[in-house]
Motif scaffolding. Structure first.
Motif, short mmCIF file in Angstrom:
data_model
loop_
_atom_site.label_atom_id
_atom_site.label_comp_id
_atom_site.label_asym_id
_atom_site.label_seq_id
_atom_site.Cartn_x
_atom_site.Cartn_y
_atom_site.Cartn_z
N PRO A 250 3.40 9.31 -1.35
CA PRO A 250 1.97 8.99 -1.36
C PRO A 250 1.63 7.53 -1.08
N HIS A 251 2.43 6.60 -1.59
CA HIS A 251 2.12 5.19 -1.38
C HIS A 251 2.33 4.78 0.07
N ILE A 252 3.30 5.37 0.73
CA ILE A 252 3.51 5.08 2.14
C ILE A 252 2.40 5.74 2.97
N LYS A 253 2.04 6.96 2.60
CA LYS A 253 0.99 7.67 3.34
C LYS A 253 -0.33 6.91 3.29
N LYS A 254 -0.67 6.35 2.13
CA LYS A 254 -1.92 5.59 1.99
C LYS A 254 -1.92 4.39 2.96
N ARG A 255 -0.79 3.73 3.09
CA ARG A 255 -0.69 2.58 4.00
C ARG A 255 -0.81 3.03 5.45
N ILE A 256 -0.13 4.11 5.80
CA ILE A 256 -0.21 4.64 7.18
C ILE A 256 -1.64 4.99 7.53
N LEU A 257 -2.33 5.69 6.64
CA LEU A 257 -3.71 6.11 6.91
C LEU A 257 -4.63 4.91 7.10
N ASN A 258 -4.45 3.85 6.33
CA ASN A 258 -5.26 2.65 6.52
C ASN A 258 -5.01 2.03 7.89
N ILE A 259 -3.76 1.98 8.31
CA ILE A 259 -3.45 1.42 9.63
C ILE A 259 -4.06 2.30 10.72
N LEU A 260 -3.94 3.61 10.60
CA LEU A 260 -4.50 4.52 11.60
C LEU A 260 -6.02 4.39 11.69
N GLU A 261 -6.66 4.06 10.56
CA GLU A 261 -8.11 3.87 10.54
C GLU A 261 -8.51 2.43 10.89
N LYS A 262 -7.53 1.62 11.31
CA LYS A 262 -7.75 0.22 11.70
C LYS A 262 -8.32 -0.61 10.56
N LYS A 263 -7.90 -0.31 9.34
CA LYS A 263 -8.32 -1.06 8.16
C LYS A 263 -7.18 -1.97 7.71
N ARG A 264 -7.47 -3.24 7.55
CA ARG A 264 -6.49 -4.20 7.06
C ARG A 264 -6.60 -4.30 5.54
N TYR A 265 -5.47 -4.59 4.89
CA TYR A 265 -5.45 -4.41 3.44
C TYR A 265 -4.34 -5.19 2.75
N GLU A 266 -4.49 -5.30 1.42
CA GLU A 266 -3.40 -5.57 0.50
C GLU A 266 -3.32 -4.35 -0.40
N TYR A 267 -2.12 -3.85 -0.60
CA TYR A 267 -1.93 -2.65 -1.41
C TYR A 267 -0.75 -2.89 -2.36
N GLN A 268 -0.96 -2.71 -3.65
CA GLN A 268 0.09 -2.93 -4.64
C GLN A 268 0.28 -1.69 -5.50
N VAL A 269 1.54 -1.40 -5.78
CA VAL A 269 1.92 -0.32 -6.68
C VAL A 269 2.62 -0.95 -7.88
N PHE A 270 2.23 -0.57 -9.07
CA PHE A 270 2.87 -1.04 -10.29
C PHE A 270 3.83 0.04 -10.76
N TRP A 271 5.10 -0.33 -10.87
CA TRP A 271 6.17 0.62 -11.13
C TRP A 271 6.51 0.66 -12.62
N ASP A 272 6.60 1.87 -13.16
CA ASP A 272 7.01 2.09 -14.54
C ASP A 272 8.51 2.38 -14.54
N GLU A 273 9.31 1.40 -14.88
CA GLU A 273 10.76 1.54 -14.84
C GLU A 273 11.26 2.65 -15.76
N ASN A 274 10.64 2.78 -16.94
CA ASN A 274 11.08 3.79 -17.90
C ASN A 274 10.82 5.21 -17.42
N ALA A 275 9.70 5.43 -16.75
CA ALA A 275 9.36 6.77 -16.24
C ALA A 275 9.86 7.00 -14.82
N HIS A 276 10.36 5.96 -14.16
CA HIS A 276 10.78 6.02 -12.75
C HIS A 276 9.67 6.58 -11.87
N ALA A 277 8.47 6.05 -12.08
CA ALA A 277 7.30 6.52 -11.33
C ALA A 277 6.25 5.41 -11.30
#
Length: 160
Positions: free
Chosen positions: A119-146
């Protein structure tokens, strides 16, 4: 604890209303990914993206357009993965039949939302395809591995 920064890239390659994707054969996650990889010292970000495309696809990049900066932040491990997300519409060369990361496929753009992509890669691809420039950050939960959360900050044309 010392912070650890790692630099990576993805390159969205478009031809004839299709996007070049890799049906990934590695064990860390499945599904489709665009070409890209780690920036090796002392490479520039652009040189790294060009090298990764050549290694993974056999294609020679003729142009790169930076669309976004994205990343994964793991507060427990003090790690931050920083990605530069590029668009490439000009290239040459022969596409490999099978790349080192998996099978290469030209996927119709209208099918991107239907195929298996993290999902996080797909969100970035869709923004590029829509010609939208962005900063996108994911916060990782090491304990849940998600992912425990993310945010997308659209760039305005007057700030880039």
């Amino acid at each position: 604890m010392k912070n650890n920064y790692k630099f990576w890239n993805i390159v969205i390659i478009i031809k004839d209303d299709c996007i070049l994707m890799i049906d990934r054969n590695k064990g860390d996650f499945g599904g489709y990914v665009p070409p890209g990889g780690k920036v090796e010292f002392p490479e520039t970000f652009s040189d790294s993206a060009i090298r990764e495309v050549k290694e993974e696809t056999g294609l020679d990049v003729l142009s790169l357009d930076l669309y976004g900066i994205s990343g994964y932040i793991n507060e427990i491990k003090h790690e931050q993965y920083i990605y530069l997300d590029f668009l490439c519409t000009k290239f040459e060369g022969e596409l490999l039949e099978v790349g080192p990361e998996g099978n290469l496929e030209w996927i119709p753009i209208e099918s991107i939302e239907k195929i298996e992509i993290t999902p996080h890669i797909k969100k970035r691809i869709l923004n590029i395809l829509e010609k939208k420039r962005y900063e996108y950050q994911v916060f990782w939960d090491e304990n849940a591995h998600a992912a425990k959360g993310d945010y997308l900050f659209p760039w305005q044309s007057d700030i880039i």
